[in-house]
Structures are given as structure tokens and as C-alpha cells.
Design an enzyme around this catalytic site. Structure first.
Site, short mmCIF file in Angstrom:
data_model
loop_
_atom_site.label_atom_id
_atom_site.label_comp_id
_atom_site.label_asym_id
_atom_site.label_seq_id
_atom_site.Cartn_x
_atom_site.Cartn_y
_atom_site.Cartn_z
CG HIS A 1 -6.30 42.68 55.92
ND1 HIS A 1 -5.73 42.24 54.84
CD2 HIS A 1 -6.52 44.07 55.05
CE1 HIS A 1 -6.50 41.99 53.30
NE2 HIS A 1 -6.74 43.35 53.69
CD GLU B 1 -9.08 42.56 45.02
OE1 GLU B 1 -7.89 42.98 46.22
OE2 GLU B 1 -10.30 42.52 45.54
CG ASP C 1 -5.77 40.60 47.97
OD1 ASP C 1 -4.63 39.47 48.70
OD2 ASP C 1 -6.93 41.41 48.39
CB CYS D 1 -7.74 51.73 46.57
SG CYS D 1 -8.05 49.96 46.13
C1 PEP Z 1 -5.77 45.32 47.58
O1 PEP Z 1 -5.81 44.30 47.94
O2 PEP Z 1 -4.72 46.08 47.64
C2 PEP Z 1 -6.56 46.30 48.60
C3 PEP Z 1 -6.60 47.34 48.62
O3 PEP Z 1 -6.86 45.52 48.99
P1 PEP Z 1 -7.66 44.84 50.55
O4 PEP Z 1 -6.07 45.05 51.56
O5 PEP Z 1 -8.60 44.87 52.35
O6 PEP Z 1 -7.01 43.29 50.08
MG MG Z 2 -7.73 43.04 48.13
#
Ligand code: PEP
Ligand code: MG
Length: 480
Positions: free
Chosen positions: A96, A338, A362, A409
Site C-alpha cells: 500500500h 480478490e 490481492d 482495479c
Molecule cells: C486489490 O487487491 O487489487 C485492490 C485493488 O485492493 P487493495 O490494493 O486496496 O487491497
Molecule cells: Mg485488495
């Protein structure tokens, strides 16, 4: 007390003196320890007035930051005006803090050699985010060449931005919706500048990283309206809280878990902390009166969970109704795919959602059992692995059969090598960090389904991510 200084001033002076003594030492290593003392001192200083402050950067010129690791909170606190690059020993490309850095459009390297910890302040460095390279005290030619590349890249970015508001229509007239991943109102403004057609993922946990207490419904509503004002009538997919894993919030006390990524995370937490969940759902529905909010639940693993989450949404709606409070209803509702179980069972989930958005960050870590923040596993955790791509195809087929659309995403959506394959698999929407949008749209406009379908089919039949990356790289190079 005698000098009439408050605690913060007295502490600051005191730390300043200790730091000066370190800096006066001749030995380079000891000199550097002054930075550590300053950092500890700053942390205490931030605590003294009971509020968090931005992390200070003591330099007039542009700097690159090196660290063992930045937490999401620390990255969000950086005053990034002077920062042109970030390198950390820990983390992976989809952790993140890397995502946050990328959303600011600055290169970030993770999994860098531990020796960066010994680099002194003020040392010239070159950080190449495209190729994952770092030079400490680079030779003159590397320095010159990188300066040139940076200028060319900035100029190209400005050029591409001129066309980025136009839709991404492929050669065969198929249109791909290109939207942004955002975490703040500032990101929403940057999304517009970069040509986003909406928001495909609003990470609500990033909105409240620096708070000590849970935001009220009114505070959440106001922030959502601020984002709505930036996006005007464009759709905004707001994801309900995804806390846990590598994301913590100071006001949510998570249980200690051996494997937090496999623990009480995201929707699992929201379904346990119902008051917190209701507050958020109410704020989103209310902000939806004036703005095009859609709701998305993170980390859905099975149908029962989706049904429980939807029950909570209905509950928020009936309560607002009973109170006579204006809100959006019905509201388009989707889920993040995910967890592999959700992808495999997407046929069972599809009738109950308006859309799917695939979180490849994920999905990749769970499919390949490779934690996204572990630098030693970076080569395993590639979303272009055929196992992940086959799951994506399953979701696309099941969704389309039910007349539902599918977006991506995860970070893969903004990766130029991945884009032709993802579109070839049938994806309808790509949601990425705002800075990636202009170049992604420019590439999409050059593509044709006839060319990319075989590329995607070959990727599905491949046996390693490496083979897929190689083919994808060669394909994309033709369009550069
Ligand atoms: C993902 O897991 O691809 C996602 C977009 O959510 P995050 O990166 O916030 O876990
Ligand atoms: Mg995620």
C-alpha cells in the site's frame, strides 16, 4: 519551565542540541545517527500536542527518500512537494505504501538492498522506477542521461494529458472505460486533470489514516461530497472500509493475528463492527443524493457474505428512510473479486451484483500464496501469471452471461504490458492511479480486438508469468 518554554519547544531544543553533537562527529556512520535521533525526536514532538504532523524534510532541493519501510500512514504524512523518488528495503510493487507513492506520480522502488540504510544525507542518487534501478553517487553520464530521460518523460506526460479527457476508443470502436483509483480529494482532482472518466476505486481507509478517532457520519459525508464536487457527474465507486492486512487504522483495534492477510480483514471486519459499517453506509448513501456514488464491498469470499453486506445496506436505507433523510436509492452495488473463491464462484455471485471489480493485487497474492509486501517473493507475485489470468477470464465470462460488467482495479490495470491482455480477456473497465491514465488511454486507442485476442488466448494457455510478460512486452513495444 524557568525559560517559559512549553514541553514541545523544550523537547525540540533539547533534541536539536543532541543532533548537533552527532553531526559534529567526524565519523560518517555516527554523523548519520543524528538523523535517527531527529526522527525519534520528531515522533515524540508529534505526540506532544496530541496531533499528527507532516514528516519534515530538511532540504531545499528535490530529494529521494530511503527507508527500511514506510507505513501507509507515514507515506500519507510525507510532504511530497520536494520528493522525487522513494526507495524502501521492504515492500513489494503492490504494497500500500507503493500504491500511495504511485498515485502521486513519483517513482518508488521496493525490495532495495539493505545497504541503502547506510547512505548519508545529501548523497546524489538516481532512481529509475521504470527499470527498478538505483545508483548511489552515479557517474556523470548516468546522471546526465537520467536527467534527460526525466525531462522527456515529463514533457511526454504533458503532451499525453492534452488528449486524455477524450474516451479510450479502440481501432475497432470498442470503448474501454478508464477510471481512477483514489484515496483523497486531492487524488480526485488529479484524476480529472489526467482524464479519468470516473473513480473505479475510492479506498476509504486512506481517507482516515491520520485520525486518532473514528470519523463521524457527517465528517465522512462532507469528505465524500468534496470528492463528489471534483468528480461532478462522473461515477464514483466507493469501497467500504478495507482495514487489516497491511493497513491499520489507529482507532480500530485489530486482534493480533498470525496471518493478518488471511484474517479479519475488510468486509469480515465491517460485518463484525456493525456500528462502524452503518455509519459509513449512511454517509455514502447520503452523499449519493447529489453525486453518482456506487458501492463496492471488498474481499467477498462467498455468497453468504455478500448477502449479509447487502442486508446491512438495506438496513442503512430503511433507517435513513424512517428518519426522512435524503439519500441515493437504489444504489448500484458491486463487489471486489480478490479471493480466488469469489472468482471461481462468480457465476453464483453475478445475479446479485451490478458489477465486479477485480482486485489483482490481492487476487494474485492469494492465488499464488505470495504475500504482496514480501520483497523476496516479488517474482512469484506477478498478476500476469496464467493462473490469475484464467480466474479473470472466468469472472468476465460469468459476469457477461448475466449482463454485468467487469473492471480491474488492481495495479495491473495501469500496467502498459498488461493492458492489451486484460482487454483481450474481455474486461470492460480499467481503474488505475491517475498518473497512469494518459499513457494507458493513448495505448488503448491503438489496439484492436483482432490483434489482442490471440495474445490473451496465448497468455491463458501459458505456463508461467515470465512467458506472458515476455510476449506482452514484445507486443507493447510495437506501439511505442
Ligand atoms: C486489490 O487487491 O487489487 C485492490 C485493488 O485492493 P487493495 O490494493 O486496496 O487491497
Ligand atoms: Mg485488495
Amino acid at each position: 519551565f524557568d525559560n517559559r518554554k512549553n514541553a514541545a519547544l523544550a523537547w525540540g531544543d533539547c533534541i536539536g542540541q543532541v543532533v548537533e553533537r552527532y553531526e559534529a562527529v567526524e565519523d560518517d556512520y555516527l554523523k548519520q545517527r543524528g538523523v535517527d535521533v531527529r526522527s525519534v525526536g520528531d515522533h515524540v514532538l508529534m505526540e506532544l500536542p496530541g496531533e499528527k504532523a507532516t514528516i519534515r524534510i530538511d532540504s531545499d532541493g528535490p530529494v529521494s527518500l530511503f527507508a527500511e519501510e514506510f507505513t501507509s500512514f507515514e507515506t500519507s504524512q510525507l510532504d511530497l512537494k520536494k520528493v522525487v523518488g522513494i526507495a524502501t528495503v521492504m515492500g513489494g510493487p503492490t504494497s500500500h505504501s507503493a500504491i500511495l507513492a504511485r498515485s502521486l506520480g513519483i517513482p518508488a522502488l521496493t525490495g532495495v538492498d539493505k545497504e541503502i540504510n547506510g547512505v548519508s544525507n545529501g548523497t546524489p542518487v538516481v532512481l529509475d522506477g521504470f527499470n527498478g534501478l538505483l545508483w548511489v553517487e552515479p557517474p556523470e553520464d548516468v546522471w546526465q542521461e537520467s536527467q534527460q530521460r526525466r525531462e522527456q518523460w515529463l514533457a511526454k506526460r504533458i503532451e499525453l494529458q492534452k488528449f486524455s479527457a477524450a474516451p479510450a476508443v479502440m481501432q475497432d470502436k470498442r470503448q474501454i472505460e478508464v477510471v481512477a483509483n483514489i484515496g483523497t480529494a486531492a487524488d480526485a482532482r488529479s484524476a480529472i486533470v489526467n482524464g479519468a472518466e470516473g473513480v473505479g476505486l475510492l479506498r476509504t481507509e486512506f481517507l482516515y489514516l491520520s485520525r486518532e478517532t473514528a470519523p463521524t457520519e457527517q465528517e465522512q459525508f462532507e469528505l465524500l461530497c468534496e470528492i463528489g464536487q471534483a468528480m461532478k457527474d462522473r461515477p464514483i465507486i466507493v469501497r467500504t472500509l478495507d482495514v487489516g492486512g497491511d493497513k491499520e487504522l489507529p482507532y480500530i483495534h485489530l486482534p493480533k493475528e498470525a496471518n493478518p492477510f488471511l484474517g479479519v480483514r475488510a468486509i469480515r471486519l465491517s460485518l463484525r463492527e456493525k456500528d462502524l459499517f452503518q455509519t459509513q453506509l449512511r454517509a455514502i448513501l447520503r452523499a449519493g443524493t447529489d453525486y453518482q456514488y456506487r458501492i463496492m464491498f471488498p474481499m467477498i469470499a462467498n455468497l453468504a457474505e455478500l448477502q449479509l453486506a447487502k442486508e446491512q445496506l438495506e438496513l442503512a436505507h430503511s433507517a435513513l428512510n424512517a428518519e426522512g433523510v435524503n439519500h441515493r436509492w437504489p444504489v448500484e452495488t458491486g463487489i471486489m473479486v480478490e479471493i480466488p473463491s469469489a472468482a471461481i464462484l462468480s457465476n453464483a455471485l453475478a445475479p446479485f451484483v451490478d458489477f465486479f471489480s477485480i482486485g489483482t493485487n490481492d487476487l494474485t497474492q492469494y492465488t499464488l500464496a505470495a504475500e504482496r509486501g514480501n520483497p523476496d517473493l516479488a517474482e512469484y507475485a506477478d498478476g500476469l501469471h496464467p493462473a490469475v489470468l484464467n480466474l479473470i477470464r472466468t469472472v468476465v465470462d460469468n459476469a457477461h452471461e448475466e449482463g454485468k460488467w467487469v473492471g480491474i482495479c488492481g495495479e495491473l490495470a495501469g500496467n502498459l504490458e498488461a493492458i492489451p491482455i486484460l482487454i483481450g480477456l474481455g474486461i470492460d473497465e480499467l481503474s488505475m492511479n491517475p498518473a497512469a491514465i494518459p499513457e494507458a488511454k493513448a495505448l488503448i486507442r491503438k489496439l484492436d480486438m483482432v490483434q489482442i485476442t490471440p495474445l490473451a488466448e496465448n497468455a491463458l494457455a501459458a505456463t508461467s508469468a515470465e512467458t506472458v510478460r515476455k510476449a506482452a512486452g514484445e507486443f507493447v513495444r510495437k506501439f511505442k
